[in-house]
Design a protein around this motif. Sequence first.
Motif, PDB file in Angstrom:
ATOM      1  N   MET A   1     -19.204  25.134  -6.989  1.00  0.00           N
ATOM      2  CA  MET A   1     -17.933  24.620  -6.482  1.00  0.00           C
ATOM      3  C   MET A   1     -16.755  25.409  -7.054  1.00  0.00           C
ATOM      4  O   MET A   1     -15.760  25.640  -6.366  1.00  0.00           O
ATOM      5  CB  MET A   1     -17.815  23.140  -6.794  1.00  0.00           C
ATOM      6  N   LEU A   2     -16.869  25.835  -8.301  1.00  0.00           N
ATOM      7  CA  LEU A   2     -15.832  26.685  -8.903  1.00  0.00           C
ATOM      8  C   LEU A   2     -15.656  27.962  -8.099  1.00  0.00           C
ATOM      9  O   LEU A   2     -14.530  28.445  -7.890  1.00  0.00           O
ATOM     10  CB  LEU A   2     -16.212  27.003 -10.347  1.00  0.00           C
ATOM     11  N   HIS A   3     -16.771  28.508  -7.616  1.00  0.00           N
ATOM     12  CA  HIS A   3     -16.748  29.769  -6.867  1.00  0.00           C
ATOM     13  C   HIS A   3     -16.644  29.544  -5.357  1.00  0.00           C
ATOM     14  O   HIS A   3     -17.044  30.402  -4.576  1.00  0.00           O
ATOM     15  CB  HIS A   3     -17.994  30.590  -7.197  1.00  0.00           C
ATOM     16  N   GLN A   4     -16.106  28.386  -4.982  1.00  0.00           N
ATOM     17  CA  GLN A   4     -15.816  28.099  -3.577  1.00  0.00           C
ATOM     18  C   GLN A   4     -17.050  28.204  -2.682  1.00  0.00           C
ATOM     19  O   GLN A   4     -17.002  28.748  -1.572  1.00  0.00           O
ATOM     20  CB  GLN A   4     -14.703  29.021  -3.068  1.00  0.00           C
ATOM     21  N   GLY A   5     -18.179  27.694  -3.189  1.00  0.00           N
ATOM     22  CA  GLY A   5     -19.393  27.646  -2.386  1.00  0.00           C
ATOM     23  C   GLY A   5     -20.216  28.912  -2.397  1.00  0.00           C
ATOM     24  O   GLY A   5     -21.228  28.997  -1.700  1.00  0.00           O
ATOM     25  N   ASN A   6     -19.803  29.909  -3.183  1.00  0.00           N
ATOM     26  CA  ASN A   6     -20.512  31.189  -3.228  1.00  0.00           C
ATOM     27  C   ASN A   6     -21.419  31.249  -4.447  1.00  0.00           C
ATOM     28  O   ASN A   6     -21.001  30.899  -5.553  1.00  0.00           O
ATOM     29  CB  ASN A   6     -19.510  32.345  -3.263  1.00  0.00           C
TER      30      ASN A   6
END
Length: 539
Positions: free
Chosen positions: A241-246
């Motif tokens: 989630m920190l990496h916007q789903g990546n």
Amino acid sequence: MIKYCLLTVVLLLGACLTAMGQVGELPRSTPEEQGVSGELIKSFIHNLTSQPNVDVHHLMILRHGKVIHEDHAAPYRATDVHTLYSASKTVTGLAVGLAVDDGLLTVDDKVSKYLRDKMPATLSPALDSLTVRNLLMMAAGRVEDKDNKPENESDWLTAWFAGEFQGVGKEFFYDSMCTHALAAIVTRVTGKSLLDYVNERIFTPLHITVADWELAPDSIEAGCWGLRLQAESEAKLGLLMLHQGNWNGQQLVSAQWIHDMTQRLISTEKPLPKLPWKERFLNFLRRIWHSVRSWFTGYNSDDYFMGYGYQTKAIQHPRAECFFAAGYGGQLIYVVPELDFVIVINGRAANYGHELNTIYYNFIEPFLDNAGALMKAAPIHLSIEMPQGNATHPLEDTLLRVTYGLEDNLLGLQYLRVSRSGNDRVFTMIDKRGPLRAIAACGEWRITTSDERPIYSLECLEPLLGTPRPFTTAAAYAWQGDTLVMRADWLDGGDNRRLKIHPEGTHVTVIANESYDALLTDTIRGEIAEVEWKTGAGI
């Protein structure tokens, strides 16, 4: 015969490797290498664990994608799964995002499009207007009915939709059935169970190999609670989630969905007229404090207050915005995007609001104030208080092998029996759902497994339905004067039961508590009961 023995060994080894496989996978580093003071972490842990009625079972702190602090309080272990309670909701929110990304539904779809068979024959205008977005934001508008809880029924959704709905979408009201409805929708549009869908699309790419999810009576995952994961798996979800789903260059969930999930889309503050006068007064004082603080710092005091996105809580703090998954007892996956922090906490707290305040005011703010100060410090290790005292007492001869019938009590205990097994003591506690045994050692934790229903804080019609057996329990005992003290922890779930047993001839007084819950604390009296004892089956 040898062939079958070898096959059994291979299967057991494979199971062990699966359980261990995801522990220790994330890169490790020191706090100082990632720009964090070891002294700050030491101070944070001290403040976190010095709160009254708080146990921290698992703690992981990550910065820049690396684990800079990890601790698991004995008897809890890194390989143990832990019930997330309502932090499970955020994973259900991710599953809805996957279905939206796949074009299987939209947030503006009416709920009746998918769950019409669970609704009354005639829909009220309010219920007819209910959308997936309303469920995601906990704004379903269902009027609370404390006397008729859907989770006590055999069909949660039919019971929930039978209630009164009004003001749909207008106001936040925390209702776990919103999430169960989302779980049912995901199951229907994907043709897969919620856990299978999340396993395929999220857990497998993250190499989360140990996961299970409690079922509702309709055999659909509860969604709102009941997910069990290892702490490192929770950290991986925080990083996703920190990496916007990546994840490692692979877009598992769309960045737009993660953005929407983690925004303060609706305020969780109750309208002032609906608050009791004491809460209105405290809210007034808090607003004054933040106004004064903002005058000195230049930050907008209105940004402090908590909000809700899609099944995720968000706080727009004056100096660092954050979002988090949160569950009963203090299950937290806490993410601070601006500072690249992920903090995972599992434990049992009477009020996890203290944990939230400790994270921000005793870790995030001091970090911002002293970002350049990198002071090393000897780490503090988490610990769970173990009963201390003697292994035996003269009163024990009158206590052992006697069954006590207990008066009505808040914990629902009906009978209590203590027996000896070698140097250990076996505490058999019986309520309406049957026996629960805790095998306890003196001076150490005795870890055992059993298929018996464990201690569990949630009350619903069929608790722990579909949850894999056996369950793991750790227990310890000691005589403190003329009182026998016992503590038992369900390691898979994090709940605990503590007993102080004082025998008095044919009578007994038991001070009992579960998981620091004031509503599950009672002083219970009992007396020797003439009942038939069936070995291995209870009374």
